[in-house]
Design a protein around this motif. Structure first.
Motif, PDB file in Angstrom:
ATOM      1  N   ALA A 324       0.838  -1.204   0.000  1.00 60.22           N
ATOM      2  CA  ALA A 324       0.000   0.000   0.000  1.00 60.22           C
ATOM      3  C   ALA A 324       0.871   1.252   0.000  1.00 60.22           C
ATOM      4  N   TRP A 325       1.949   1.237   0.801  1.00 63.79           N
ATOM      5  CA  TRP A 325       2.908   2.358   0.803  1.00 63.79           C
ATOM      6  C   TRP A 325       3.498   2.542  -0.591  1.00 63.79           C
ATOM      7  N   GLN A 326       3.897   1.436  -1.221  1.00 65.92           N
ATOM      8  CA  GLN A 326       4.506   1.502  -2.551  1.00 65.92           C
ATOM      9  C   GLN A 326       3.537   2.098  -3.566  1.00 65.92           C
ATOM     10  N   TYR A 327       2.275   1.680  -3.468  1.00 69.03           N
ATOM     11  CA  TYR A 327       1.253   2.206  -4.378  1.00 69.03           C
ATOM     12  C   TYR A 327       1.080   3.710  -4.169  1.00 69.03           C
ATOM     13  N   ALA A 328       0.923   4.119  -2.910  1.00 71.53           N
ATOM     14  CA  ALA A 328       0.688   5.537  -2.625  1.00 71.53           C
ATOM     15  C   ALA A 328       1.864   6.391  -3.082  1.00 71.53           C
ATOM     16  N   ARG A 329       3.074   5.911  -2.830  1.00 72.96           N
ATOM     17  CA  ARG A 329       4.271   6.676  -3.218  1.00 72.96           C
ATOM     18  C   ARG A 329       4.384   6.754  -4.741  1.00 72.96           C
ATOM     19  N   ALA A 330       4.208   5.622  -5.421  1.00 75.44           N
ATOM     20  CA  ALA A 330       4.340   5.596  -6.876  1.00 75.44           C
ATOM     21  C   ALA A 330       3.246   6.409  -7.551  1.00 75.44           C
ATOM     22  N   ALA A 331       2.045   6.457  -6.926  1.00 74.46           N
ATOM     23  CA  ALA A 331       0.935   7.212  -7.502  1.00 74.46           C
ATOM     24  C   ALA A 331       0.968   8.689  -7.131  1.00 74.46           C
ATOM     25  N   GLY A 332       1.937   9.085  -6.308  1.00 73.70           N
ATOM     26  CA  GLY A 332       2.063  10.485  -5.926  1.00 73.70           C
ATOM     27  C   GLY A 332       0.988  10.966  -4.976  1.00 73.70           C
ATOM     28  N   LEU A 333       0.453  10.064  -4.142  1.00 70.39           N
ATOM     29  CA  LEU A 333      -0.606  10.444  -3.210  1.00 70.39           C
ATOM     30  C   LEU A 333       0.016  11.050  -1.949  1.00 70.39           C
ATOM     31  N   VAL A 334      -0.429  12.236  -1.561  1.00 69.34           N
ATOM     32  CA  VAL A 334       0.147  12.924  -0.403  1.00 69.34           C
ATOM     33  C   VAL A 334      -0.894  13.500   0.548  1.00 69.34           C
ATOM     34  N   ARG A 335      -2.108  13.706   0.086  1.00 68.37           N
ATOM     35  CA  ARG A 335      -3.131  14.314   0.945  1.00 68.37           C
ATOM     36  C   ARG A 335      -3.688  13.282   1.922  1.00 68.37           C
ATOM     37  N   ASP A 338      -6.392  10.863   0.769  1.00 63.39           N
ATOM     38  CA  ASP A 338      -5.940   9.819  -0.144  1.00 63.39           C
ATOM     39  C   ASP A 338      -5.140   8.754   0.595  1.00 63.39           C
ATOM     40  N   LEU A 339      -4.292   9.182   1.520  1.00 65.70           N
ATOM     41  CA  LEU A 339      -3.511   8.220   2.299  1.00 65.70           C
ATOM     42  C   LEU A 339      -4.432   7.352   3.158  1.00 65.70           C
ATOM     43  N   LEU A 340      -5.448   7.976   3.757  1.00 65.19           N
ATOM     44  CA  LEU A 340      -6.411   7.212   4.543  1.00 65.19           C
ATOM     45  C   LEU A 340      -7.157   6.221   3.658  1.00 65.19           C
ATOM     46  N   ARG A 341      -7.539   6.649   2.466  1.00 68.84           N
ATOM     47  CA  ARG A 341      -8.230   5.739   1.549  1.00 68.84           C
ATOM     48  C   ARG A 341      -7.364   4.540   1.218  1.00 68.84           C
ATOM     49  N   VAL A 342      -6.078   4.734   1.046  1.00 71.37           N
ATOM     50  CA  VAL A 342      -5.176   3.619   0.749  1.00 71.37           C
ATOM     51  C   VAL A 342      -5.118   2.646   1.922  1.00 71.37           C
ATOM     52  N   VAL A 343      -5.062   3.155   3.141  1.00 71.66           N
ATOM     53  CA  VAL A 343      -5.069   2.254   4.308  1.00 71.66           C
ATOM     54  C   VAL A 343      -6.379   1.473   4.375  1.00 71.66           C
ATOM     55  N   ARG A 344      -7.469   2.124   4.073  1.00 73.36           N
ATOM     56  CA  ARG A 344      -8.759   1.420   4.076  1.00 73.36           C
ATOM     57  C   ARG A 344      -8.789   0.340   2.992  1.00 73.36           C
ATOM     58  N   ALA A 346      -6.333  -1.427   2.099  1.00 71.97           N
ATOM     59  CA  ALA A 346      -5.527  -2.541   2.611  1.00 71.97           C
ATOM     60  C   ALA A 346      -6.212  -3.280   3.749  1.00 71.97           C
ATOM     61  N   THR A 347      -7.337  -2.737   4.218  1.00 73.14           N
ATOM     62  CA  THR A 347      -8.026  -3.344   5.360  1.00 73.14           C
ATOM     63  C   THR A 347      -9.522  -3.461   5.049  1.00 73.14           C
ATOM     64  N   THR A 348     -10.296  -2.542   5.555  1.00 71.18           N
ATOM     65  CA  THR A 348     -11.756  -2.584   5.460  1.00 71.18           C
ATOM     66  C   THR A 348     -12.269  -2.707   4.030  1.00 71.18           C
ATOM     67  N   ALA A 349     -11.816  -1.818   3.149  1.00 74.64           N
ATOM     68  CA  ALA A 349     -12.369  -1.757   1.800  1.00 74.64           C
ATOM     69  C   ALA A 349     -11.863  -2.864   0.893  1.00 74.64           C
ATOM     70  N   GLY A 350     -10.857  -3.622   1.338  1.00 76.99           N
ATOM     71  CA  GLY A 350     -10.356  -4.736   0.540  1.00 76.99           C
ATOM     72  C   GLY A 350     -10.943  -6.077   0.923  1.00 76.99           C
ATOM     73  N   ALA A 351     -11.839  -6.087   1.902  1.00 78.15           N
ATOM     74  CA  ALA A 351     -12.340  -7.353   2.434  1.00 78.15           C
ATOM     75  C   ALA A 351     -13.277  -8.079   1.494  1.00 78.15           C
ATOM     76  N   TRP A 352     -13.754  -7.407   0.433  1.00 75.16           N
ATOM     77  CA  TRP A 352     -14.558  -8.120  -0.571  1.00 75.16           C
ATOM     78  C   TRP A 352     -13.773  -9.297  -1.152  1.00 75.16           C
ATOM     79  N   ALA A 353     -12.439  -9.190  -1.159  1.00 70.03           N
ATOM     80  CA  ALA A 353     -11.612 -10.236  -1.768  1.00 70.03           C
ATOM     81  C   ALA A 353     -11.679 -11.550  -1.009  1.00 70.03           C
ATOM     82  N   VAL A 354     -12.111 -11.508   0.237  1.00 69.70           N
ATOM     83  CA  VAL A 354     -12.282 -12.738   1.004  1.00 69.70           C
ATOM     84  C   VAL A 354     -13.748 -12.930   1.387  1.00 69.70           C
ATOM     85  N   GLY A 355     -14.636 -12.328   0.619  1.00 73.73           N
ATOM     86  CA  GLY A 355     -16.057 -12.582   0.763  1.00 73.73           C
ATOM     87  C   GLY A 355     -16.733 -11.933   1.941  1.00 73.73           C
TER      88      GLY A 355
END
Length: 400
Positions: A324-335, A338-344, A346-355
């Motif tokens: 997630a850090w690598q994605y945010a850094r490579a995508a130029g996310l600084v606000r 946006d950083l909070l959205r990336v953490v979500r 990696a956690t809450t908002a990514g949970a669809w992947a495990v049903g």
């Protein structure tokens, strides 16, 4: 070195004095693997198995939405990179060398799972090779390694045809056999145009099999630009026609980031219409999938570690927060937002992947919690600190 054993797991009844998402200190009570109450710090009844969080930041368990836990040599002596650097070359090299390294095996998979847990992962969607050489042995090894956690670690399997679907007779039959196993949520595919040289044939075969067996599709798609977009369009069409809504995921999907903006907008809208999702491992030296456009279109998105320390690459630590850090850094996310959205993601908002429909630090959710010494989620993302405590299904899986 042998694989690390699973931890001596301990059920706990309460995490005291933790700060969910950086908010005010609370107590998180849990029972039978579920969060039963979130109350102001110090207000929960005294229990017999508690953990003092000391004001640490609490996040939901990290979700690794794209892993390969069957393929790593981690835990063995260093293995030098070999073979040719193309996709075909890596496939040949892996087939030639894997058996000598015990790939796949219980020991290799167990070691990778332990490293994932140490980095805060409590839910994993892993691709596991199914081909004419290993059959279903990789799936069996991953099932056994996951079973050692007695449900505290959530592991979902994608039966993955690393060597192609159509060009090796018997692979489709093996995928069908895999799809009948309770641990298998989806079947995979790989670059239909460049591996099987038959994009319509491969996509028709795997989507028809998924529709027939009731599993999903999770396809590796590396092909670029218009060639990749054509295959995404085929997948969207088959998802619509075969009743696979919310059951098709595109891993990597480099093409989406490489299209002209108008084409990408139309493609994302079509994907959202049938619930086609995406996962990324945030590859360096390539354009990143556009978070704002994915969110605007309503295309669900998640992060994964891909293969780590395997015959494809010596890189990787097993830390999805690091991806997630690598994605945010490579995508130029600084606000902050946006950083909070990336953490979500990696956690809450990514949970669809495990049903999961719910994955958060709230009453009724599964008790998956990670504690880190950080001021807030944005601080945790940019520093990627050590995981102080990892709880999966109400059981302590790791303590730093």
């Amino acid at each position: 070195m042998s694989a690390l054993p699973p931890p001596a797991m301990l059920d706990i009844t309460c995490l005291r004095h933790v700060r969910p998402w950086g908010g005010d200190p609370v107590d998180i009570a849990m029972d039978a693997g579920i969060i039963t109450a979130v109350t102001p710090a110090g207000s929960a009844p005294i229990g017999v198995r508690e953990f003092d969080g000391r004001g640490l930041l609490a996040l939901p368990g990290i979700v690794n939405a794209h892993a390969h836990v069957d393929k790593s040599w981690w835990g063995l002596p260093w293995q030098s990179y070999g073979g040719e650097g193309t996709t075909e070359g890596r496939i040949r090299h892996e087939r030639a060398e894997r058996e000598a390294l015990g790939i796949p095996s219980l020991e290799r998979s167990a070691h990778v799972l332990r490293e994932f847990v140490r980095h805060g992962t409590t839910a994993i969607r892993t691709h596991v090779d199914v081909d004419t050489g290993v059959g279903l042995r990789g799936i069996e090894a991953v099932e056994e390694a996951a079973a050692a956690y007695e449900g505290a670690l959530d592991v979902r399997i994608v039966a993955f045809p690393q060597d192609g679907v159509l060009r090796r007779p018997g692979v489709l039959d093996s995928l069908r056999d895999a799809a009948t196993r309770p641990s298998v949520d989806a079947i995979g595919g790989l670059d239909p145009a460049t591996i099987d040289r038959d994009p319509v044939g491969q996509i028709d075969a795997i989507t028809a099999l998924a529709a027939d067996t009731g599993v999903g599709v999770d396809i590796h798609l590396h092909d670029p630009a218009e060639l990749g977009a054509f295959q995404v369009e085929l997948l969207v069409d088959r998802a619509s026609r075969l009743g696979l809504r919310d059951r098709v995921n595109i891993a990597h999907g480099f093409a989406v980031a490489q299209l002209a903006p108008s084409h990408r907008r139309d493609l994302l809208a079509a994907m959202a219409e049938v619930g086609v999702t995406m996962t990324t491992v945030a590859p360096l030296r390539l354009p990143q999938l556009p978070l704002a456009e994915l969110d605007a279109a309503g295309v669900r998105f998640a992060f994964g570690t891909d293969g780590i320390r395997d015959l494809w690459s010596p890189y990787g630590t097993g830390d999805t927060l690091g991806i997630a850090w690598q994605y945010a850094r490579a995508a130029g996310l600084v606000r902050d937002e946006d950083l909070l959205r990336v953490v979500r993601l990696a956690t809450t908002a990514g949970a669809w992947a495990v049903g999961r429909d719910q994955h958060d630090l709230v009453e009724g959710a599964r008790a998956d919690v990670v504690l880190v010494d950080a001021e807030n989620p944005m601080d945790a993302l940019v520093r990627v600190p050590e995981r102080a405590l990892v709880v999966g299904g109400g059981r302590v899986l790791h303590v730093a």
